[in-house]
Design an enzyme around this catalytic site. Structure first.
Site, mmCIF file in Angstrom:
data_model
loop_
_atom_site.group_PDB
_atom_site.id
_atom_site.type_symbol
_atom_site.label_atom_id
_atom_site.label_comp_id
_atom_site.label_asym_id
_atom_site.label_seq_id
_atom_site.Cartn_x
_atom_site.Cartn_y
_atom_site.Cartn_z
ATOM 1 N N LYS A 145 129.984 -17.280 97.572
ATOM 2 C CA LYS A 145 131.199 -17.036 98.309
ATOM 3 C C LYS A 145 131.067 -15.726 99.087
ATOM 4 O O LYS A 145 130.220 -14.929 98.709
ATOM 5 C CB LYS A 145 132.410 -16.982 97.368
ATOM 6 C CG LYS A 145 132.376 -15.765 96.410
ATOM 7 C CD LYS A 145 133.661 -15.620 95.673
ATOM 8 C CE LYS A 145 134.566 -14.585 96.277
ATOM 9 N NZ LYS A 145 134.237 -13.193 95.989
ATOM 10 N N HIS A 237 138.311 -18.030 92.637
ATOM 11 C CA HIS A 237 138.354 -18.037 91.174
ATOM 12 C C HIS A 237 139.706 -18.474 90.616
ATOM 13 O O HIS A 237 139.783 -19.320 89.730
ATOM 14 C CB HIS A 237 138.021 -16.643 90.616
ATOM 15 C CG HIS A 237 136.779 -16.042 91.205
ATOM 16 N ND1 HIS A 237 135.670 -16.791 91.502
ATOM 17 C CD2 HIS A 237 136.473 -14.766 91.555
ATOM 18 C CE1 HIS A 237 134.730 -15.994 92.009
ATOM 19 N NE2 HIS A 237 135.192 -14.757 92.055
HETATM 20 C C1 BG6 Z 1 133.871 -11.489 92.699
HETATM 21 C C2 BG6 Z 1 134.745 -10.612 93.566
HETATM 22 O O1 BG6 Z 1 133.822 -12.787 93.201
HETATM 23 O O2 BG6 Z 1 134.406 -11.514 91.381
HETATM 24 C C3 BG6 Z 1 134.861 -9.215 92.996
HETATM 25 O O3 BG6 Z 1 134.191 -10.561 94.872
HETATM 26 C C4 BG6 Z 1 135.291 -9.258 91.551
HETATM 27 O O4 BG6 Z 1 135.743 -8.420 93.758
HETATM 28 C C5 BG6 Z 1 134.455 -10.245 90.746
HETATM 29 O O5 BG6 Z 1 135.178 -7.969 91.013
HETATM 30 C C6 BG6 Z 1 135.016 -10.442 89.351
HETATM 31 O O6 BG6 Z 1 134.117 -11.179 88.573
HETATM 32 P P1 BG6 Z 1 134.107 -11.023 86.976
HETATM 33 O O7 BG6 Z 1 133.101 -12.031 86.537
HETATM 34 O O8 BG6 Z 1 133.699 -9.607 86.697
HETATM 35 O O9 BG6 Z 1 135.499 -11.303 86.502
#
Ligand code: BG6
Length: 487
Positions: A145, A237
């Site tokens: 992404k 997400h």
């Molecule tokens: C990423 C975002 O997709 O996901 C980030 O671009 C974010 O900004 C991250 O910090 C969070 O991922 P996780 O796995 O640490 O919850």
């Protein structure tokens, strides 16, 4: 199983994601014997470097990111021995030809391409590969992404790649789908008999999804500013979590059945308008404050100038279908929150008729709640009513917790990096945990309605001090409905 002749061609190999996630994941897969002996990793970036320098760099990254308890010099040496480095810049045909020479016919036996570059380079890179004769009907292309910044640009990216390979060869990565706890939502909903009959508007009052992070900009200024929390976290997400929570039971656990059900949910999201955004959404931007006892700077200070980018967003979403009619889904995500915490809360409705207390009051009776904590801890808690022990004539009820700690239940099982699962599935050609084109586009269509609404309504982010759950209007968003966030 993995194609024994698999060749993994990684673009963006000198980047942060490759160092922190992709190579450590490959290391773990190799350590567990899940990569074939003749596996070749062709790492590519714009920087000129030879194999030895790149391998050294990766060995250092492995020492740092695999964890001292897991790092084994022999495995790291074996992995580095599988890596060659080839500088390639999109648009440079000569470099693609060199890449083809380096691959020496392996592309015909199955090539897995991983694009960990900015999306503007996806199509030119794939075109370069096609022109060099490296894309075949057996090639697979994984893309990180963001796929675009709105529906129109995501269509352009998808068209660009789609002109070269079939959708069945495209693997759009949303790393949340690689998380064990997100996959566990499927197990919880469809592997147990007791939830599904209640999983609808008849029994559920509302759903909350929170993805809170304590980190701030983390040196990602050039990417993050102008993107913001809605595009960075909700578009992908949070909406993927929502679609798994809300979808109908798929007929089977395969890529078509699961994604068919998810996309129906995403297409049923009620678009926002210039009028409704004001009551259905909140934008925030952190100012200086304290997180975990540490004083941190505000977003604009980190950026060095004022900005209209939101670092927090809260939304009240509706899914216009039979199952979810009238059930609000409250979504929120932000940087510089008080804790790193991702969770889902299912708030059930009150019992239909209370036999306790006077007119149902004064007995302590509360509606049930199901809390699914995705990270950092992993647990499922069901809050149920119980009689407080004692001899009082009037029954007094108290909330008690049925607590399933997944960390404890599966102690001894190593927690995997989300990318381990995804890379393994990619090598095996299983698209179930990857996002299909129609899903991405349905996600963008809904996000675009919010962004357009914000523009039309002139909604700017409200400030919140770092270390808080967003601006106070985020609390009002849910409390107006008589509910409150589960912090
Ligand atoms: C990423 C975002 O997709 O996901 C980030 O671009 C974010 O900004 C991250 O910090 C969070 O991922 P996780 O796995 O640490 O919850």
């Amino acid at each position: 199983m993995t194609d024994p002749s698999a060749t993994f061609l990684l673009f963006g190999a000198t980047g942060d994601l490759a160092h922190r996630m992709i190579f450590p994941s490959l290391y773990n897969l190799l350590a567990d014997g899940l990569l074939p002996d003749d596996f070749l990793i062709v790492a590519s970036g714009r920087t000129e470097m030879d194999d030895a320098a790149f391998r050294k760099d990766i060995d250092q990254a492995l020492r740092k990111f695999v964890g001292a308890d897991r790092y084994d010099a022999e495995v790291a040496g074996k992995l580095c021995g599988m890596i060659v480095y080839q500088p390639v810049e999109a648009g440079n045909a000569g470099q693609f030809r060199k890449l083809a020479e380096r691959l020496d016919g392996r592309a015909e036996r199955g090539l897995t391409v991983y694009l960990s570059t900015p999306p503007s380079l996806f199509a030119p890179t794939a075109q370069g590969l096609a022109d060099a004769g490296l894309l075949t009907p057996t090639s697979r292309i994984a893309m990180e992404k963001p796929i675009g910044k709105d529906l129109a640009s995501s269509k352009q990216v998808n068209d660009g790649i789609g002109a070269l390979v079939d959708e069945s060869q495209i693997f759009r990565v949303d790393h949340y789908l690689g998380k064990e706890t997100v996959q566990n939502l499927l197990a919880l909903r469809f592997g147990n008999v007791m939830f599904e009959p209640l999983w609808n508007a008849t029994a559920i009052d509302h759903v909350q999804i929170t993805v809170g992070e304590t980190v701030g900009l983390e040196g990602r200024v050039s990417y993050y500013d102008g993107v913001g929390a809605l595009r960075d976290m909700v578009q992908n997400h949070v909406l993927q979590i929502l679609s798994i929570i809300a979808m109908e039971p798929p007929a089977r656990m395969d890529s078509t059945a699961v994604r068919d059900e998810k996309v129906k949910v995403l297409r049923s999201l009620r678009p926002m308008t210039a009028e409704t955004v004001k009551t259905l959404s909140v934008r925030g931007q952190y100012t200086s404050g304290a997180v975990g006892g540490e004083i941190v700077a505000g977003y604009a200070d980190e950026l060095g100038r004022p900005s209209d980018t939101e670092t927090f967003v809260a939304l009240k979403a509706f899914i216009d279908n039979w199952r979810w009619q009238g059930v609000p889904f409250y979504l929120r995500t932000g940087k510089r929150m008080p804790t790193r915490q991702s969770e889902i809360q299912i708030q059930f409705k009150p019992v239909r008729h209370s036999i306790f207390g006077r007119d149902g009051r004064g007995s302590g009776l509360e509606p049930n709640r199901l809390i699914i904590r995705l990270q950092p801890e992993e647990y499922i808690r069901l809050l149920i009513m119980s009689k407080r022990p004692g001899l009082e004539r009037d029954v007094h009820l108290e909330e008690v917790t049925l607590d399933v700690s997944l960390t404890a239940a599966f102690a001894g099982q190593r927690r995997r990096i989300a990318y381990e699962r995804l890379i393994l599935d990619l090598l095996a050609g299983d698209q179930t945990l990857f996002v299909r084109r129609d899903e991405v586009e349905a996600q963008w269509a809904w996000i675009d309605s919010i962004i357009d609404g914000w523009k039309a309504a002139g909604m700017k982010p409200a400030p919140y001090a770092a270390g808080n759950w967003g601006p106070s209007s985020a609390i009002a968003l849910i409390e107006r409905d008589g509910a409150s966030w589960h912090d």
